[in-house]
Design a protein around this motif. Structure first.
Motif, PDB file in Angstrom:
ATOM      1  N   GLU A  64       0.822  -1.213   0.000  1.00 58.33           N
ATOM      2  CA  GLU A  64       0.000   0.000   0.000  1.00 58.33           C
ATOM      3  C   GLU A  64       0.863   1.274   0.000  1.00 58.33           C
ATOM      4  O   GLU A  64       0.351   2.375   0.208  1.00 58.33           O
ATOM      5  CB  GLU A  64      -0.908   0.010   1.234  1.00 58.33           C
ATOM      6  CG  GLU A  64      -1.932  -1.100   1.276  1.00 58.33           C
ATOM      7  CD  GLU A  64      -3.062  -0.892   0.285  1.00 58.33           C
ATOM      8  OE1 GLU A  64      -3.525   0.251   0.116  1.00 58.33           O
ATOM      9  OE2 GLU A  64      -3.491  -1.890  -0.344  1.00 58.33           O
ATOM     10  N   ASN A  65       2.175   1.110  -0.189  1.00 55.60           N
ATOM     11  CA  ASN A  65       3.128   2.235  -0.140  1.00 55.60           C
ATOM     12  C   ASN A  65       3.084   2.962   1.196  1.00 55.60           C
ATOM     13  O   ASN A  65       3.149   4.192   1.268  1.00 55.60           O
ATOM     14  CB  ASN A  65       2.893   3.219  -1.289  1.00 55.60           C
ATOM     15  CG  ASN A  65       3.241   2.621  -2.624  1.00 55.60           C
ATOM     16  OD1 ASN A  65       4.231   1.885  -2.736  1.00 55.60           O
ATOM     17  ND2 ASN A  65       2.431   2.886  -3.621  1.00 55.60           N
ATOM     18  N   ILE A  66       2.982   2.180   2.263  1.00 55.05           N
ATOM     19  CA  ILE A  66       2.958   2.701   3.626  1.00 55.05           C
ATOM     20  C   ILE A  66       4.115   2.055   4.374  1.00 55.05           C
ATOM     21  O   ILE A  66       4.343   0.848   4.264  1.00 55.05           O
ATOM     22  CB  ILE A  66       1.614   2.377   4.318  1.00 55.05           C
ATOM     23  CG1 ILE A  66       0.476   3.082   3.585  1.00 55.05           C
ATOM     24  CG2 ILE A  66       1.640   2.770   5.792  1.00 55.05           C
ATOM     25  CD1 ILE A  66      -0.904   2.640   4.026  1.00 55.05           C
ATOM     26  N   GLN A  67       4.826   2.853   5.134  1.00 54.23           N
ATOM     27  CA  GLN A  67       5.923   2.334   5.934  1.00 54.23           C
ATOM     28  C   GLN A  67       5.354   1.591   7.151  1.00 54.23           C
ATOM     29  O   GLN A  67       4.352   2.007   7.738  1.00 54.23           O
ATOM     30  CB  GLN A  67       6.816   3.484   6.411  1.00 54.23           C
ATOM     31  CG  GLN A  67       8.008   3.047   7.213  1.00 54.23           C
ATOM     32  CD  GLN A  67       8.833   4.218   7.738  1.00 54.23           C
ATOM     33  OE1 GLN A  67       8.414   5.375   7.667  1.00 54.23           O
ATOM     34  NE2 GLN A  67      10.000   3.923   8.271  1.00 54.23           N
ATOM     35  N   TYR A  68       5.988   0.493   7.527  1.00 53.48           N
ATOM     36  CA  TYR A  68       5.641  -0.243   8.741  1.00 53.48           C
ATOM     37  C   TYR A  68       6.888  -0.333   9.598  1.00 53.48           C
ATOM     38  O   TYR A  68       7.956  -0.698   9.102  1.00 53.48           O
ATOM     39  CB  TYR A  68       5.147  -1.661   8.417  1.00 53.48           C
ATOM     40  CG  TYR A  68       5.086  -2.553   9.643  1.00 53.48           C
ATOM     41  CD1 TYR A  68       3.953  -2.597  10.444  1.00 53.48           C
ATOM     42  CD2 TYR A  68       6.181  -3.339  10.017  1.00 53.48           C
ATOM     43  CE1 TYR A  68       3.900  -3.395  11.585  1.00 53.48           C
ATOM     44  CE2 TYR A  68       6.140  -4.140  11.151  1.00 53.48           C
ATOM     45  CZ  TYR A  68       5.008  -4.157  11.926  1.00 53.48           C
ATOM     46  OH  TYR A  68       4.970  -4.938  13.052  1.00 53.48           O
ATOM     47  N   VAL A  69       6.760   0.007  10.888  1.00 55.29           N
ATOM     48  CA  VAL A  69       7.870  -0.153  11.823  1.00 55.29           C
ATOM     49  C   VAL A  69       7.342  -0.753  13.119  1.00 55.29           C
ATOM     50  O   VAL A  69       6.255  -0.410  13.569  1.00 55.29           O
ATOM     51  CB  VAL A  69       8.609   1.172  12.113  1.00 55.29           C
ATOM     52  CG1 VAL A  69       9.332   1.685  10.894  1.00 55.29           C
ATOM     53  CG2 VAL A  69       7.676   2.224  12.664  1.00 55.29           C
ATOM     54  N   SER A  70       8.115  -1.661  13.673  1.00 57.87           N
ATOM     55  CA  SER A  70       7.812  -2.219  14.981  1.00 57.87           C
ATOM     56  C   SER A  70       8.633  -1.455  16.004  1.00 57.87           C
ATOM     57  O   SER A  70       9.852  -1.344  15.866  1.00 57.87           O
ATOM     58  CB  SER A  70       8.157  -3.704  15.032  1.00 57.87           C
ATOM     59  OG  SER A  70       7.979  -4.197  16.339  1.00 57.87           O
ATOM     60  N   LYS A  71       7.969  -0.923  17.000  1.00 57.11           N
ATOM     61  CA  LYS A  71       8.642  -0.173  18.066  1.00 57.11           C
ATOM     62  C   LYS A  71       8.309  -0.846  19.397  1.00 57.11           C
ATOM     63  O   LYS A  71       7.483  -0.366  20.177  1.00 57.11           O
ATOM     64  CB  LYS A  71       8.204   1.301  18.057  1.00 57.11           C
ATOM     65  CG  LYS A  71       8.596   2.056  16.801  1.00 57.11           C
ATOM     66  CD  LYS A  71      10.091   2.217  16.697  1.00 57.11           C
ATOM     67  CE  LYS A  71      10.490   3.095  15.532  1.00 57.11           C
ATOM     68  NZ  LYS A  71      11.936   3.245  15.410  1.00 57.11           N
ATOM     69  N   SER A  72       8.965  -1.976  19.652  1.00 62.11           N
ATOM     70  CA  SER A  72       8.677  -2.747  20.861  1.00 62.11           C
ATOM     71  C   SER A  72       9.023  -1.980  22.134  1.00 62.11           C
ATOM     72  O   SER A  72       8.500  -2.298  23.199  1.00 62.11           O
ATOM     73  CB  SER A  72       9.394  -4.097  20.822  1.00 62.11           C
ATOM     74  OG  SER A  72      10.783  -3.921  20.698  1.00 62.11           O
ATOM     75  N   SER A  73       9.863  -0.965  22.020  1.00 61.11           N
ATOM     76  CA  SER A  73      10.164  -0.155  23.206  1.00 61.11           C
ATOM     77  C   SER A  73       8.947   0.649  23.655  1.00 61.11           C
ATOM     78  O   SER A  73       8.909   1.170  24.764  1.00 61.11           O
ATOM     79  CB  SER A  73      11.355   0.779  22.952  1.00 61.11           C
ATOM     80  OG  SER A  73      11.078   1.639  21.875  1.00 61.11           O
ATOM     81  N   LEU A  74       7.913   0.725  22.791  1.00 61.27           N
ATOM     82  CA  LEU A  74       6.653   1.364  23.166  1.00 61.27           C
ATOM     83  C   LEU A  74       5.622   0.323  23.604  1.00 61.27           C
ATOM     84  O   LEU A  74       4.449   0.636  23.778  1.00 61.27           O
ATOM     85  CB  LEU A  74       6.106   2.203  22.006  1.00 61.27           C
ATOM     86  CG  LEU A  74       6.998   3.360  21.558  1.00 61.27           C
ATOM     87  CD1 LEU A  74       6.356   4.113  20.398  1.00 61.27           C
ATOM     88  CD2 LEU A  74       7.336   4.292  22.706  1.00 61.27           C
TER      89      LEU A  74
END
Length: 140
Positions: A64-74
């Motif tokens: 979908e031209n969307i960035q995905y990031v996992s931020k496990s520190s949150l």
């Protein structure tokens, strides 16, 4: 800390996938609110269904031209809506990183709990709002 007041026209959205069996509502929200980045705020980007694993979400978002990031520190150690990050100092740094992401567009905080009032993402969104003056909208 950087001055992030320019992010005030951007929105922090929150979404919980809960027991959803498909991506329809998720994709609808991404498109309707022109989300540029999905920020996974789960401690571990895994779920009862592989479709909600981080790697599957990354593929979907990329399509979908969307960035995905996992931020496990949150992520949340409390097991309730009260946010207790695994490492408070790392969480502060990550909040600043995510706040900077708002400069490029709307972001969506993703977690498992469908009912936002029972999820720590409300506190995470509130902290981002304090940093950036961005608006917050909790999606269902």
């Amino acid at each position: 800390m950087p001055d992030l007041a320019t992010s005030e026209s951007k929105t922090v959205l929150t979404f919980g996938y809960g027991n959803r069996k498909n991506y329809d509502a998720f994709l609808s929200c991404l498109r309707e609110f022109s989300v540029t980045c999905v920020v996974d705020v789960r401690l571990k980007p895994r779920a009862w269904s592989r479709m909600w694993y981080g790697d599957a979400l990354q593929k979907l978002c990329t399509s979908e031209n969307i960035q995905y990031v996992s931020k496990s520190s949150l992520g949340n150690l409390s097991g309730s809506s009260h946010w207790i990050p695994p490492e408070p100092e790392a969480a502060k740094q990550t909040l600043c990183e995510v706040a900077e992401m708002l400069e490029t567009g709307n972001i969506l905080l993703l977690c498992a709990e469908m009912d936002f009032s029972r999820c720590h993402r409300v506190e995470v969104a509130s902290k981002l709002q304090e940093l950036t003056s961005a608006s917050v909208k909790h999606l269902k």
